[in-house]
Design an enzyme around this catalytic site. Sequence first.
Site, PDB file in Angstrom:
ATOM      1  N   ASP A 127       0.808  -1.232   0.000  1.00 50.61           N
ATOM      2  CA  ASP A 127       0.000   0.000   0.000  1.00 50.61           C
ATOM      3  C   ASP A 127       0.841   1.281   0.000  1.00 50.61           C
ATOM      4  O   ASP A 127       0.364   2.326  -0.410  1.00 50.61           O
ATOM      5  CB  ASP A 127      -0.929   0.034   1.224  1.00 50.61           C
ATOM      6  CG  ASP A 127      -1.936  -1.102   1.216  1.00 50.61           C
ATOM      7  OD1 ASP A 127      -2.124  -1.715   0.153  1.00 50.61           O
ATOM      8  OD2 ASP A 127      -2.527  -1.380   2.279  1.00 50.61           O
ATOM      9  N   ARG A 154      -4.476  -2.924 -22.273  1.00 50.42           N
ATOM     10  CA  ARG A 154      -4.458  -1.904 -23.334  1.00 50.42           C
ATOM     11  C   ARG A 154      -4.612  -2.569 -24.710  1.00 50.42           C
ATOM     12  O   ARG A 154      -5.345  -2.075 -25.568  1.00 50.42           O
ATOM     13  CB  ARG A 154      -3.158  -1.114 -23.259  1.00 50.42           C
ATOM     14  CG  ARG A 154      -3.013  -0.120 -24.378  1.00 50.42           C
ATOM     15  CD  ARG A 154      -1.876   0.838 -24.164  1.00 50.42           C
ATOM     16  NE  ARG A 154      -2.271   1.931 -23.313  1.00 50.42           N
ATOM     17  CZ  ARG A 154      -1.592   2.376 -22.270  1.00 50.42           C
ATOM     18  NH1 ARG A 154      -0.488   1.766 -21.924  1.00 50.42           N
ATOM     19  NH2 ARG A 154      -2.004   3.393 -21.576  1.00 50.42           N
ATOM     20  N   MET A 169      -5.305  -2.126  -5.438  1.00 54.81           N
ATOM     21  CA  MET A 169      -5.342  -2.115  -3.966  1.00 54.81           C
ATOM     22  C   MET A 169      -4.749  -0.830  -3.393  1.00 54.81           C
ATOM     23  O   MET A 169      -4.385   0.078  -4.140  1.00 54.81           O
ATOM     24  CB  MET A 169      -4.591  -3.334  -3.431  1.00 54.81           C
ATOM     25  CG  MET A 169      -5.374  -4.620  -3.516  1.00 54.81           C
ATOM     26  SD  MET A 169      -4.440  -5.961  -2.733  1.00 54.81           S
ATOM     27  CE  MET A 169      -5.739  -7.166  -2.516  1.00 54.81           C
ATOM     28  N   GLY A 170      -4.623  -0.763  -2.093  1.00 62.58           N
ATOM     29  CA  GLY A 170      -3.997   0.397  -1.465  1.00 62.58           C
ATOM     30  C   GLY A 170      -4.760   0.957  -0.277  1.00 62.58           C
ATOM     31  O   GLY A 170      -4.346   1.939   0.316  1.00 62.58           O
ATOM     32  N   GLU A 222      -8.749   1.322  -4.779  1.00 63.53           N
ATOM     33  CA  GLU A 222      -9.888   0.704  -4.080  1.00 63.53           C
ATOM     34  C   GLU A 222     -10.493   1.629  -3.015  1.00 63.53           C
ATOM     35  O   GLU A 222     -11.655   1.474  -2.649  1.00 63.53           O
ATOM     36  CB  GLU A 222      -9.488  -0.632  -3.448  1.00 63.53           C
ATOM     37  CG  GLU A 222      -8.477  -0.507  -2.319  1.00 63.53           C
ATOM     38  CD  GLU A 222      -8.141  -1.841  -1.640  1.00 63.53           C
ATOM     39  OE1 GLU A 222      -8.804  -2.849  -1.907  1.00 63.53           O
ATOM     40  OE2 GLU A 222      -7.178  -1.842  -0.834  1.00 63.53           O
TER      41      GLU A 222
HETATM   42  O1  F6P Z   1      -2.705  -3.904   3.164  1.00 63.36           O
HETATM   43  C1  F6P Z   1      -2.481  -4.650   2.037  1.00 63.36           C
HETATM   44  C2  F6P Z   1      -3.768  -5.011   1.372  1.00 63.36           C
HETATM   45  O2  F6P Z   1      -3.444  -5.839   0.272  1.00 63.36           O
HETATM   46  C3  F6P Z   1      -4.672  -3.860   0.938  1.00 63.36           C
HETATM   47  O3  F6P Z   1      -4.200  -3.248  -0.245  1.00 63.36           O
HETATM   48  C4  F6P Z   1      -5.998  -4.536   0.817  1.00 63.36           C
HETATM   49  O4  F6P Z   1      -7.044  -3.636   0.998  1.00 63.36           O
HETATM   50  C5  F6P Z   1      -5.960  -5.500   1.963  1.00 63.36           C
HETATM   51  O5  F6P Z   1      -4.588  -5.749   2.230  1.00 63.36           O
HETATM   52  C6  F6P Z   1      -6.641  -6.830   1.735  1.00 63.36           C
HETATM   53  O6  F6P Z   1      -6.581  -7.521   2.933  1.00 63.36           O
HETATM   54  P1  F6P Z   1      -6.918  -9.045   3.168  1.00 63.36           P
HETATM   55  O7  F6P Z   1      -5.723  -9.844   2.763  1.00 63.36           O
HETATM   56  O8  F6P Z   1      -7.146  -9.124   4.634  1.00 63.36           O
HETATM   57  O9  F6P Z   1      -8.127  -9.349   2.325  1.00 63.36           O
END
Ligand code: F6P
Length: 319
Positions: A127, A154, A169-170, A222
């Site tokens: 993240d 693309r 993600m993030g 996200e």
């Molecule tokens: O913190 C890392 C991360 O991959 C985030 O980007 C994502 O929202 C979350 O973990 C997903 O978590 P989990 O593995 O608990 O579903």
Amino acid sequence: MKKIGVLTSGGDAPGMNAAIRAVVRQGISLGMEVYGIRRGFEGLLDGDLEEMKFHSVGDVLQRGGTILRTARSKRFLEDEWIDHGARMLNTFGIEGIVVIGGEGSYRGGYELSQKGITVMGVPGTIDNDLGYTDFSIGFDTAVNTILGLISNIRDTSSSHERTTIIEVMGRHCGDLALYAGLSGGADVIMIPEIELDINEVCRKVLKGQRSGKAHSIIIKAEGVSMDTAELARLLEEMTAREARAVVPGYIQRGGSPTEYDRRLASMTGAKAVQLLYDDTPSRAIGVQEGQIISVDLGEAIKMTREFKKDIYDLTEVLA
Ligand code: F6P
């Protein structure tokens, strides 16, 4: 300090193994005993730890994931369990630990440091949401994974003259979207730090269409409140061009770490052990302007991430 521990916690990130390797081998080279704690703070509470030797971390440098496993421990949010964790370490004679993880893991580590354990934080999260460090281990690999996806998408988006939204993600941090969007040439970047409304997104897509682009690529973090499937539906209506939504999910968290992530992991992991060896109070290790640095752990968890407005502005010009 003679006996130390190492754990990985929270979401895994490519390069965590390289960091574990650095901790174990640097520790051994300084004459310390290094204990691997499995499944993060969960494993600590269960006493799931064992001494690691030089060979325990052979053939792991290039592997994604974490050989120590990881967990998001709910118990470790409670004070009595944190006490239990500290007692567990005392029982093993471990005075200091290295916690490899992101925000939540650092908070757990800080609470533990309040119970007399020295804790060194090594930033491991795709993240890139830790405020005190420019980069965290795993981020570079994840960005490169997303770039690969953008290239593939693309190709097919051009063939079909479509708009494709890629949700990355993030959590609440837009860095993955921002860096991948810049380097992947996205037409629109949607991040939580700057929420765009649907009309603004539509305007950017239409601008590209009118300039002759056969496709539009939108990178959406996200953490942006708008639903990705709904966004695709609205854009199809508003731009008269087919739109698709792609959510790569955990693909972004796996894979062999890049050179940068291996280097960052090796250097921050080794630095954490050196600080433990020197009996330095709890710190968070990171990188600022290319230099390995450390800051007080309590200060590190208070620092919020600075938004990279210059990068965002540049993406607007180049798109
Ligand atoms: O913190 C890392 C991360 O991959 C985030 O980007 C994502 O929202 C979350 O973990 C997903 O978590 P989990 O593995 O608990 O579903």
